[in-house]
Scaffold this motif. Structure first.
Motif, short mmCIF file in Angstrom:
data_model
loop_
_atom_site.label_atom_id
_atom_site.label_comp_id
_atom_site.label_asym_id
_atom_site.label_seq_id
_atom_site.Cartn_x
_atom_site.Cartn_y
_atom_site.Cartn_z
N UNK A 139 53.27 61.65 47.88
CA UNK A 139 53.85 62.54 46.85
C UNK A 139 52.75 63.13 45.98
N UNK A 140 51.77 62.29 45.61
CA UNK A 140 50.67 62.76 44.76
C UNK A 140 49.85 63.83 45.48
N UNK A 141 49.52 63.59 46.74
CA UNK A 141 48.69 64.55 47.47
C UNK A 141 49.45 65.81 47.84
N UNK A 142 50.75 65.72 48.07
CA UNK A 142 51.55 66.93 48.30
C UNK A 142 51.52 67.80 47.05
N UNK A 143 51.63 67.17 45.88
CA UNK A 143 51.55 67.94 44.63
C UNK A 143 50.16 68.52 44.42
N UNK A 144 49.12 67.84 44.96
CA UNK A 144 47.75 68.28 44.72
C UNK A 144 47.29 69.35 45.71
N UNK A 145 47.56 69.15 47.01
CA UNK A 145 47.02 70.06 48.03
C UNK A 145 48.10 70.83 48.77
N UNK A 146 49.37 70.60 48.46
CA UNK A 146 50.44 71.35 49.10
C UNK A 146 51.01 70.63 50.32
N UNK A 147 52.00 71.28 50.94
CA UNK A 147 52.68 70.69 52.08
C UNK A 147 51.80 70.76 53.33
N UNK A 148 52.14 69.93 54.32
CA UNK A 148 51.40 69.92 55.57
C UNK A 148 50.89 68.53 55.91
N UNK A 149 50.06 68.48 56.96
CA UNK A 149 49.56 67.20 57.42
C UNK A 149 48.45 66.64 56.55
N UNK A 150 47.71 67.49 55.84
CA UNK A 150 46.57 67.03 55.04
C UNK A 150 46.96 65.96 54.02
N UNK A 151 48.01 66.16 53.21
CA UNK A 151 48.38 65.08 52.28
C UNK A 151 48.79 63.80 52.99
N UNK A 152 49.40 63.93 54.17
CA UNK A 152 49.77 62.73 54.92
C UNK A 152 48.54 61.97 55.39
N UNK A 153 47.53 62.70 55.89
CA UNK A 153 46.30 62.04 56.33
C UNK A 153 45.62 61.35 55.16
N UNK A 154 45.51 62.02 54.03
CA UNK A 154 44.87 61.43 52.86
C UNK A 154 45.62 60.19 52.37
N UNK A 155 46.95 60.27 52.36
CA UNK A 155 47.74 59.13 51.88
C UNK A 155 47.60 57.94 52.82
#
Length: 274
Positions: A139-155
């Motif tokens: 949730x934090x990374x989606x708010x920071x970098x937007x939707x997509x796979x990138x926030x999932x990878x970071x999380x």
């Protein structure tokens, strides 16, 4: 006149053994009672002992299961790309976790860390990352970098560092000291000691932990879709919102099949590293 000294019974060896054995049994019995009390209290607080509530919920679960049958695989072509995204997300997250866990693991191990300050800082970082669920990080990374796979990878990657780094550090601490001492006696630098005295011993454990974490990250990556991180989880959430339970059942079966394949591949890779 001197007072008579009270005689104390002298225990023989068999009597001492019986007394110690009886004391040990009492301690074990009290420990078991304590654990049972904690378990019963936890069941009561969570509602597991509420028979009426469970009795009302079981028929509803049965109705939900009947609505899922038969599974609807009509849109299976639309699930191929999300499945590939989920696979890529789990691999990238695991690779990120391993890359960050290697230095943190050596810093968090007492026999390879340069000093106590580095040890405590590394342990604090691992504890912090391990204590935050990957869903919250998503949730934090989606708010920071937007939707997509990138926030999932970071999380997935950062949350995995907390556990992978801890296992790496424990494997390093349990490394046999003889090769390390022999490498140090030859005049090797600290990095050479790690590369030639420690790493060859712990590499199989590192490989096992990495494979197990990849399995976990593949399962967890399906949940990342629920917070907008892409993957097959997005399709699952969409079907749940539409109350399309036959499609939900089909998606769950597809996820189960993929998890089984990942588990088989992981077992094969682990056997090759041994």
């Amino acid at each position: 006149m001197r007072r008579p000294i009270a005689e104390t019974p002298i225990l023989t060896d068999p009597e001492m053994i019986l007394a110690e054995d009886s004391k040990g049994r009492r301690i074990v019995f009290l420990q078991i009672l304590g654990v049972l009390a904690i378990v019963i209290l936890s069941l009561w607080l969570t509602g597991m002992l509420d028979g009426d509530r469970l009795a009302q919920g079981l028929p509803a679960i049965g109705v939900l299961v009947t609505e899922m049958i038969p599974p609807d695989f009509g849109r299976w072509r639309d699930w191929v790309d999300p499945l590939l995204e989920t696979l890529a997300m789990s691999i990238a997250g695991t690779a990120l976790a391993i890359a960050l866990s290697l230095p943190l693991g050596f810093l968090a191990a007492r026999n390879t860390t340069p000093n106590k300050i580095a040890y405590q800082c590394a342990r604090f970082v691992l504890n912090t990352l391990r204590s935050i669920p990957e869903l919250i990080l998503g949730i934090i990374f989606v708010a920071a970098v937007g939707f997509g796979m990138l926030p999932g990878v970071l999380a997935l990657g950062l949350h995995s560092v907390g556990m992978v780094g801890k296992f790496f550090a424990e494997a390093i601490e349990h490394a046999h000291p003889a090769p390390i001492e022999a490498t140090e006696a030859s005049g090797a630098t600290r990095m050479q000691v790690i590369l030639h005295g420690v790493l060859p011993q712990v590499f199989p454990q590192f490989a096992d932990v990495s494979m197990y974490r990849w399995e976990y990250n593949f399962r967890a990556s399906t949940v990342m879709g629920m917070v907008g991180a892409g993957g097959i989880g997005t399709e699952l959430v969409g079907s749940l919102r539409l109350l399309d339970y036959p499609q939900v059942a089909a998606l769950l079966l597809v996820i189960l099949g993929c998890v089984t394949l990942v588990d088989m591949l992981s077992n094969t890779l682990r056997s090759r590293f041994k």
